[in-house]
Design a protein around this motif. Sequence first.
Motif, PDB file in Angstrom:
ATOM      1  N   ALA A   7     -41.007  -8.464   0.660  1.00 45.56           N
ATOM      2  CA  ALA A   7     -40.018  -9.453   0.241  1.00 45.56           C
ATOM      3  C   ALA A   7     -39.512 -10.257   1.431  1.00 45.56           C
ATOM      4  O   ALA A   7     -39.308 -11.480   1.340  1.00 45.56           O
ATOM      5  N   SER A   8     -39.318  -9.597   2.557  1.00 43.16           N
ATOM      6  CA  SER A   8     -38.830 -10.291   3.748  1.00 43.16           C
ATOM      7  C   SER A   8     -39.862 -11.278   4.290  1.00 43.16           C
ATOM      8  O   SER A   8     -39.523 -12.395   4.687  1.00 43.16           O
ATOM      9  N   VAL A   9     -41.116 -10.875   4.279  1.00 42.18           N
ATOM     10  CA  VAL A   9     -42.169 -11.706   4.848  1.00 42.18           C
ATOM     11  C   VAL A   9     -42.429 -12.941   4.004  1.00 42.18           C
ATOM     12  O   VAL A   9     -42.620 -14.050   4.529  1.00 42.18           O
ATOM     13  N   PHE A  10     -42.399 -12.779   2.684  1.00 43.26           N
ATOM     14  CA  PHE A  10     -42.837 -13.867   1.810  1.00 43.26           C
ATOM     15  C   PHE A  10     -41.697 -14.632   1.135  1.00 43.26           C
ATOM     16  O   PHE A  10     -41.956 -15.477   0.269  1.00 43.26           O
ATOM     17  N   SER A  11     -40.461 -14.365   1.525  1.00 46.26           N
ATOM     18  CA  SER A  11     -39.335 -15.187   1.071  1.00 46.26           C
ATOM     19  C   SER A  11     -39.134 -16.345   2.051  1.00 46.26           C
ATOM     20  O   SER A  11     -39.621 -16.307   3.185  1.00 46.26           O
ATOM     21  N   SER A  12     -38.408 -17.355   1.608  1.00 41.88           N
ATOM     22  CA  SER A  12     -38.091 -18.466   2.508  1.00 41.88           C
ATOM     23  C   SER A  12     -37.324 -17.932   3.717  1.00 41.88           C
ATOM     24  O   SER A  12     -36.508 -17.025   3.592  1.00 41.88           O
ATOM     25  N   PRO A  13     -37.564 -18.489   4.891  1.00 41.07           N
ATOM     26  CA  PRO A  13     -36.917 -17.971   6.102  1.00 41.07           C
ATOM     27  C   PRO A  13     -35.425 -18.294   6.137  1.00 41.07           C
ATOM     28  O   PRO A  13     -34.947 -19.220   5.475  1.00 41.07           O
ATOM     29  N   GLU A  14     -34.718 -17.526   6.912  1.00 42.85           N
ATOM     30  CA  GLU A  14     -33.294 -17.741   7.134  1.00 42.85           C
ATOM     31  C   GLU A  14     -33.090 -19.072   7.868  1.00 42.85           C
ATOM     32  O   GLU A  14     -33.728 -19.324   8.890  1.00 42.85           O
ATOM     33  N   PRO A  15     -32.222 -19.957   7.360  1.00 46.02           N
ATOM     34  CA  PRO A  15     -31.986 -21.239   8.030  1.00 46.02           C
ATOM     35  C   PRO A  15     -31.465 -21.038   9.457  1.00 46.02           C
ATOM     36  O   PRO A  15     -30.749 -20.068   9.738  1.00 46.02           O
ATOM     37  N   PRO A  16     -31.790 -21.954  10.361  1.00 43.95           N
ATOM     38  CA  PRO A  16     -31.402 -21.793  11.775  1.00 43.95           C
ATOM     39  C   PRO A  16     -29.907 -21.607  12.002  1.00 43.95           C
ATOM     40  O   PRO A  16     -29.507 -20.818  12.866  1.00 43.95           O
ATOM     41  N   LEU A  17     -29.065 -22.309  11.240  1.00 40.83           N
ATOM     42  CA  LEU A  17     -27.620 -22.159  11.422  1.00 40.83           C
ATOM     43  C   LEU A  17     -27.190 -20.730  11.103  1.00 40.83           C
ATOM     44  O   LEU A  17     -26.342 -20.147  11.801  1.00 40.83           O
ATOM     45  N   LEU A  18     -27.782 -20.145  10.080  1.00 42.59           N
ATOM     46  CA  LEU A  18     -27.435 -18.775   9.716  1.00 42.59           C
ATOM     47  C   LEU A  18     -27.988 -17.776  10.721  1.00 42.59           C
ATOM     48  O   LEU A  18     -27.370 -16.737  10.974  1.00 42.59           O
ATOM     49  N   VAL A  19     -29.150 -18.083  11.298  1.00 46.06           N
ATOM     50  CA  VAL A  19     -29.684 -17.238  12.372  1.00 46.06           C
ATOM     51  C   VAL A  19     -28.683 -17.182  13.522  1.00 46.06           C
ATOM     52  O   VAL A  19     -28.371 -16.105  14.068  1.00 46.06           O
ATOM     53  N   ALA A  20     -28.144 -18.335  13.887  1.00 45.44           N
ATOM     54  CA  ALA A  20     -27.196 -18.407  15.002  1.00 45.44           C
ATOM     55  C   ALA A  20     -25.886 -17.693  14.658  1.00 45.44           C
ATOM     56  O   ALA A  20     -25.316 -16.986  15.503  1.00 45.44           O
ATOM     57  N   LEU A  21     -25.406 -17.846  13.421  1.00 42.45           N
ATOM     58  CA  LEU A  21     -24.174 -17.177  13.018  1.00 42.45           C
ATOM     59  C   LEU A  21     -24.367 -15.669  12.975  1.00 42.45           C
ATOM     60  O   LEU A  21     -23.480 -14.906  13.379  1.00 42.45           O
ATOM     61  N   ARG A  22     -25.520 -15.228  12.506  1.00 41.52           N
ATOM     62  CA  ARG A  22     -25.804 -13.787  12.478  1.00 41.52           C
ATOM     63  C   ARG A  22     -25.772 -13.215  13.902  1.00 41.52           C
ATOM     64  O   ARG A  22     -25.153 -12.173  14.161  1.00 41.52           O
ATOM     65  N   LYS A  23     -26.413 -13.902  14.834  1.00 42.69           N
ATOM     66  CA  LYS A  23     -26.441 -13.435  16.218  1.00 42.69           C
ATOM     67  C   LYS A  23     -25.030 -13.392  16.802  1.00 42.69           C
ATOM     68  O   LYS A  23     -24.642 -12.397  17.444  1.00 42.69           O
ATOM     69  N   ALA A  24     -24.257 -14.431  16.562  1.00 43.35           N
ATOM     70  CA  ALA A  24     -22.900 -14.485  17.095  1.00 43.35           C
ATOM     71  C   ALA A  24     -22.017 -13.403  16.481  1.00 43.35           C
ATOM     72  O   ALA A  24     -21.155 -12.825  17.158  1.00 43.35           O
ATOM     73  N   THR A  25     -22.224 -13.129  15.206  1.00 41.19           N
ATOM     74  CA  THR A  25     -21.431 -12.086  14.544  1.00 41.19           C
ATOM     75  C   THR A  25     -21.672 -10.726  15.178  1.00 41.19           C
ATOM     76  O   THR A  25     -20.731  -9.971  15.453  1.00 41.19           O
ATOM     77  N   TRP A  26     -22.935 -10.409  15.441  1.00 41.13           N
ATOM     78  CA  TRP A  26     -23.254  -9.127  16.068  1.00 41.13           C
ATOM     79  C   TRP A  26     -22.744  -9.066  17.507  1.00 41.13           C
ATOM     80  O   TRP A  26     -22.308  -8.009  17.975  1.00 41.13           O
ATOM     81  N   GLN A  27     -22.773 -10.182  18.196  1.00 40.31           N
ATOM     82  CA  GLN A  27     -22.350 -10.195  19.598  1.00 40.31           C
ATOM     83  C   GLN A  27     -20.830 -10.185  19.758  1.00 40.31           C
ATOM     84  O   GLN A  27     -20.314  -9.606  20.723  1.00 40.31           O
ATOM     85  N   ARG A  28     -20.114 -10.789  18.809  1.00 37.74           N
ATOM     86  CA  ARG A  28     -18.693 -11.058  19.041  1.00 37.74           C
ATOM     87  C   ARG A  28     -17.740 -10.350  18.085  1.00 37.74           C
ATOM     88  O   ARG A  28     -16.524 -10.562  18.147  1.00 37.74           O
ATOM     89  N   THR A  29     -18.283  -9.508  17.212  1.00 33.61           N
ATOM     90  CA  THR A  29     -17.425  -8.655  16.391  1.00 33.61           C
ATOM     91  C   THR A  29     -17.905  -7.220  16.525  1.00 33.61           C
ATOM     92  O   THR A  29     -19.017  -6.953  16.971  1.00 33.61           O
ATOM     93  N   ARG A  30     -17.051  -6.299  16.110  1.00 34.34           N
ATOM     94  CA  ARG A  30     -17.405  -4.879  16.190  1.00 34.34           C
ATOM     95  C   ARG A  30     -18.021  -4.365  14.896  1.00 34.34           C
ATOM     96  O   ARG A  30     -18.399  -3.195  14.822  1.00 34.34           O
ATOM     97  N   HIS A  31     -18.110  -5.235  13.895  1.00 34.94           N
ATOM     98  CA  HIS A  31     -18.546  -4.756  12.584  1.00 34.94           C
ATOM     99  C   HIS A  31     -19.611  -5.676  11.988  1.00 34.94           C
ATOM    100  O   HIS A  31     -19.499  -6.131  10.851  1.00 34.94           O
ATOM    101  N   GLY A  32     -20.660  -5.953  12.762  1.00 37.13           N
ATOM    102  CA  GLY A  32     -21.720  -6.814  12.271  1.00 37.13           C
ATOM    103  C   GLY A  32     -22.385  -6.316  11.011  1.00 37.13           C
ATOM    104  O   GLY A  32     -22.898  -7.103  10.204  1.00 37.13           O
ATOM    105  N   ARG A  33     -22.341  -5.007  10.794  1.00 34.71           N
ATOM    106  CA  ARG A  33     -22.976  -4.431   9.606  1.00 34.71           C
ATOM    107  C   ARG A  33     -22.310  -4.891   8.311  1.00 34.71           C
ATOM    108  O   ARG A  33     -22.879  -4.763   7.221  1.00 34.71           O
ATOM    109  N   LEU A  34     -21.072  -5.421   8.413  1.00 34.82           N
ATOM    110  CA  LEU A  34     -20.373  -5.903   7.224  1.00 34.82           C
ATOM    111  C   LEU A  34     -20.928  -7.235   6.726  1.00 34.82           C
ATOM    112  O   LEU A  34     -20.637  -7.645   5.597  1.00 34.82           O
TER     113      LEU A  34
END
Length: 212
Positions: A7-34
Amino acid sequence: MDLSAFASVFSSPEPPLLVALRKATWQRTRHGRLMSDVHTGRLLSMVSRLVRPITVLELGTFTGYGTLCLMEGLQPDGTLHTVERNDELFALQDEFWPQAPGNGRIRRHHADVLDVLRNWDVDRLGTIDLAYIDADKQGVADQFDALLPLMTQGGWVLLDNTWWNGTLHGPDAATGPKADALRTLNQRLRSEDNLNTVVLPVGDGLTAVQTP
């Protein structure tokens, strides 16, 4: 390749803005898993594109990843209301939301979710076409009950984390107010004939409910 990887391989890819927000969330919060996982986010986007809502309500914003996913199907004259009581998260939201097309249609409520629901003015704000519940799990039943009268006829409610990492059933089932609340809600949604419910095996369990 198992189904999840497929499902991950053959679904549409994550948009670049969301890729950047995901990275920033993990780097700058303590609860990226949320934060919603990529596949759940793409499903939020797909449902929003199918429903084409005028009014969306998101309960639990976190860093705003799900907000941007839900925005992808919002009508040009629509509004996405999102509720978050932790103002320490606003800096990330304010950094990334302005980069999204139509970001002016997002209305943030700095409040408790139940207060927003109880004070919702249908005449002024409209009925809700699409709702996403991803806030305090202990209060999920009260949130759902307060939301139902505000929904458009045939509207859609999405509830996250209804699988709770597979710990709700079995001999070693989780206990405590959050697990108990989710367990009770799942049983209720399954048994109420006036609700059309399907649990999607995505992320930590995403339940879709079509309201009467």
